[in-house]
Design an enzyme around this catalytic site. Structure first.
Site, short mmCIF file in Angstrom:
data_model
loop_
_atom_site.label_atom_id
_atom_site.label_comp_id
_atom_site.label_asym_id
_atom_site.label_seq_id
_atom_site.Cartn_x
_atom_site.Cartn_y
_atom_site.Cartn_z
N HIS A 232 -34.22 -41.65 18.76
CA HIS A 232 -34.17 -42.79 18.12
C HIS A 232 -32.64 -43.38 18.04
O HIS A 232 -32.38 -43.98 17.12
CB HIS A 232 -34.91 -42.61 16.63
CG HIS A 232 -36.18 -42.33 16.71
ND1 HIS A 232 -37.01 -43.18 16.55
CD2 HIS A 232 -36.89 -41.17 17.05
CE1 HIS A 232 -38.46 -42.67 16.70
NE2 HIS A 232 -38.31 -41.34 16.87
N LYS B 293 -7.98 -14.76 16.99
CA LYS B 293 -7.19 -13.70 18.01
C LYS B 293 -5.72 -13.51 17.98
O LYS B 293 -5.58 -12.54 17.76
CB LYS B 293 -7.85 -14.25 19.28
CG LYS B 293 -7.68 -13.49 20.70
CD LYS B 293 -8.09 -13.86 21.69
CE LYS B 293 -7.63 -13.37 23.04
NZ LYS B 293 -8.33 -14.19 24.19
N ARG C 165 -13.72 -19.01 23.41
CA ARG C 165 -14.77 -19.61 23.81
C ARG C 165 -16.20 -18.55 24.22
O ARG C 165 -17.12 -19.16 24.40
CB ARG C 165 -14.83 -20.73 24.34
CG ARG C 165 -14.17 -20.59 25.61
CD ARG C 165 -13.89 -22.16 26.32
NE ARG C 165 -12.97 -21.82 27.28
CZ ARG C 165 -11.94 -21.82 27.78
NH1 ARG C 165 -11.05 -21.70 26.50
NH2 ARG C 165 -11.33 -21.78 28.80
C1 G6Q Z 1 -11.03 -20.83 23.00
C2 G6Q Z 1 -9.60 -21.21 22.59
C3 G6Q Z 1 -9.55 -21.68 21.36
C4 G6Q Z 1 -9.37 -20.47 20.56
C5 G6Q Z 1 -8.81 -21.22 19.03
C6 G6Q Z 1 -8.25 -20.31 18.09
O1 G6Q Z 1 -11.22 -20.30 24.20
O2 G6Q Z 1 -8.48 -20.33 23.13
O3 G6Q Z 1 -10.50 -22.45 21.00
O4 G6Q Z 1 -10.28 -19.90 20.19
O5 G6Q Z 1 -7.68 -22.09 19.28
O6 G6Q Z 1 -7.59 -19.40 18.31
P1 G6Q Z 1 -7.25 -18.19 17.55
O7 G6Q Z 1 -8.48 -17.29 17.50
O8 G6Q Z 1 -6.30 -17.45 18.09
O9 G6Q Z 1 -7.12 -18.45 16.31
#
Ligand code: G6Q
Length: 551
Positions: free
Chosen positions: A392, A214, A276
């Site tokens: 198990h 992101k 997430r």
């Molecule tokens: C999720 C978090 C976190 C994020 C990762 C990767 O809700 O914000 O898990 O997805 O840190 O971040 P980037 O997608 O920015 O690399």
């Protein structure tokens, strides 16, 4: 003062419904499920709810009708209905980051509208989906060729956290529907071993990397992406080959371009989608390549059906609301600090790990939206393994241990791979475990079996262990969407009751920051001056010494 537009809320434990629940717990807390079921023979058909074929049996929870009434009253006093409306209305419910949490818009039909700052985001969502569909089809059909003219056979998703756990879970869950003549791999860890093992038998000429980030600023992802670029160029030689072997999913076009990826091959998403909560966005590009655009859209329709169910169904029949409220009861009144998620479906083997992030990063918070310390425990630990393997392994503790571990059992009536009697044996085990946990085995029952007196205490199972059973017809892309959305909204419900921000994750920052300080201390040729605590200093010294001795 708080970051949201909402006025500060009364402390949770001061709410009349909470106090009534506390008082009620004093009366019913010791009731045994044996007695509860004996007094209400219809309970197993009554305490159930259904949405789009997903059947939730919550009758094996330690609740009475009065408990449920009070929990629903608690939802009312906490403003759950208003909060659901606020989420669907695009309000900035992620108050500490001043953003909406509008992942539900990812599943919207074309004729629906979701507004962020007055702008309808649905057309953009569909434009990205269309872009993904065209690209996926190009890869699947062999129209998209690698730099040397070979078709792509290997897809490597590079991402971490929300940019990894959803894609890997969805790929495993929907593997039955996936292209079997292609390899799908997921590279997340900064540990070089992950890179080496993921790529060791791949040919760069036939490999496409999807860099999912992101921010396009995450240490692990960028480190792995750079290593992947070097790995590709060692064979492909020419820098322009990157355009054919790397695409990105990100909100950061500048970072993507700087890395060398053509932004025409960048699939966007938005800051109103939390990592997430993003597997149904372009973050799911690997999923779409694996299962095809139509199956991906079916998955979205499953999400959408559950979103609508959550938004519009009265709370007493609303699956995510019921599951969320029961989780509050189990955590805050029964004192259960964990939840085991136990899918009796091998394809869901990564589902517990996925839920771990969804639930724990969302609700592992110690501060309320009003900035006060929370008054009750929040965010139980989620964990689990697929059945019957767990039986198990750790089920012993769930049956006879000293702590209560509420369990969610998940099963499907139709097997995807019918093999002999396997499915009946699998589901018999699921039903048996929930039955055993609820009703246990008394000393009298053990003695009646003729067991010697000294052995009796060892064979007694107390029972009275709360469980949910989620039963669906078959694991399809649509069911998976429903299931994920069910948990998303259950987690949301819990966050609203606790009055916390389920969409931020400030707690993960401190460790990242400290690592940045330690990296040069590990790598520098000069002896660094260490100013940590004595333990951290000693660990760094030891690491440096051993590395030096090895080299
Ligand atoms: C999720 C978090 C976190 C994020 C990762 C990767 O809700 O914000 O898990 O997805 O840190 O971040 P980037 O997608 O920015 O690399």
């Amino acid at each position: 003062m708080n970051g949201s537009a909402a006025p500060p809320r009364a402390q949770l434990t001061a709410l009349p419904a909470w106090q009534a629940l506390a008082e009620h717990y004093g009366r019913v807390g010791k009731l045994h499920l044996r007695q509860i079921f004996a007094e209400d023979p219809q309970r197993g058909e009554r305490l159930v709810a259904e949405a789009g074929g997903l059947y939730l049996d919550y009758s094996k929870n330690r609740v009475t009708d009065e408990t449920l009434r009070l929990l629903l009253q608690l939802a009312k006093e906490c403003g759950l209905a208003e909060s659901i409306a606020a989420m669907f209305g695009g309000q900035k419910i992620n108050a500490s980051e001043q953003r909406p949490a509008l992942h539900i818009a990812l599943n919207a039909r074309q004729d629906e509208h979701f507004l962020v700052d007055g702008i309808d985001v649905v057309p953009e969502v569909h434009a990205v989906l269309q872009h993904m569909a065209v690209f996926s089809e190009d890869i699947r059909s062999g129209r998209w060729l690698g730099y040397t003219g070979k078709a792509i056979r290997n897809i490597v998703n590079i991402g971490i956290g929300g940019s990894d756990l959803g894609p890997v879970m969805a790929y495993e869950a929907l593997r039955y529907y996936s292209r079997r003549d292609m390899n799908f791999r997921f590279l997340s860890n900064i540990d070089g071993t992950d890179f080496v093992e993921v790529t060791r038998d791949l040919d760069p000429e036939e490999t496409l990397f999807i860099i999912v980030s992101k921010t396009f600023a995450t240490l692990e992802t960028l480190t792995n992406a750079c290593t992947a670029r070097d790995w590709s160029l060692r064979k492909l030689k020419d820098k322009s080959a990157i355009q054919k072997h790397f695409v990105a999913v990100s909100t950061n076009a500048e970072g993507v371009a700087e890395f060398g990826i053509d932004t025409a091959n960048m699939f966007g998403f938005w800051d109103w989608v939390g990592g997430r909560y993003s597997m149904d966005s372009a973050v799911g590009l690997s999923t779409m390549i694996a299962i095809g655009a139509r199956n991906f859209r079916d998955m979205l329709s499953g999400f959408h059906a559950m979103d609508e169910h959550f938004r519009s169904t009265p709370f007493e029949r609303n699956l995510p609301v019921l599951m969320g409220l029961l989780a509050i009861w189990n955590n805050n009144f029964l004192g259960a600090g964990t939840v085991a998620v136990l899918p009796y479906e091998h394809y869901l083997k990564r589902f517990p790990a996925y839920l771990q992030q969804l639930a724990m990063e969302s609700n592992g918070k110690h501060v309320t939206l009003d900035g006060d310390r929370v008054a009750v425990p929040t965010g139980p630990v989620y964990w689990g393994e697929p059945g019957t393997n767990g039986q198990h392994s750790f089920y012993q503790l769930i049956h006879q241990g000293t702590q209560i571990v509420p369990c969610d059992f998940i099963g499907f009536c139709q097997p995807l791979n019918p093999v002999g009697r396997h499915h009946a044996l699998l589901l018999a085990n699921l039903f048996a475990q929930a039955e055993a946990l609820a009703f246990g085995k008394t000393a009298d029952q053990v003695r009646a079996e003729g067991k010697p007196a000294w052995l009796v205490p060892h064979l007694v199972c107390d029972g009275n262990r709360p469980t949910n059973t989620i039963l669906a017809p078959c694991l399809t892309p649509q069911t998976l969407g429903q299931l994920v959305a069910l948990y998303e909204h259950s987690v949301f419900t819990q966050g609203i009751i606790w009055n916390i921000d389920s969409f931020d994750q400030w707690g993960v920052e401190l460790g990242k920051l400290l690592a940045q300080r330690i990296i040069p201390e590990l790598e520098s040729v000069e002896e660094p001056e260490l100013k940590h605590d004595s333990s951290t200093n000693a660990l760094i010294w030891r690491y440096r010494r051993l590395r030096k001795e090895e080299s």
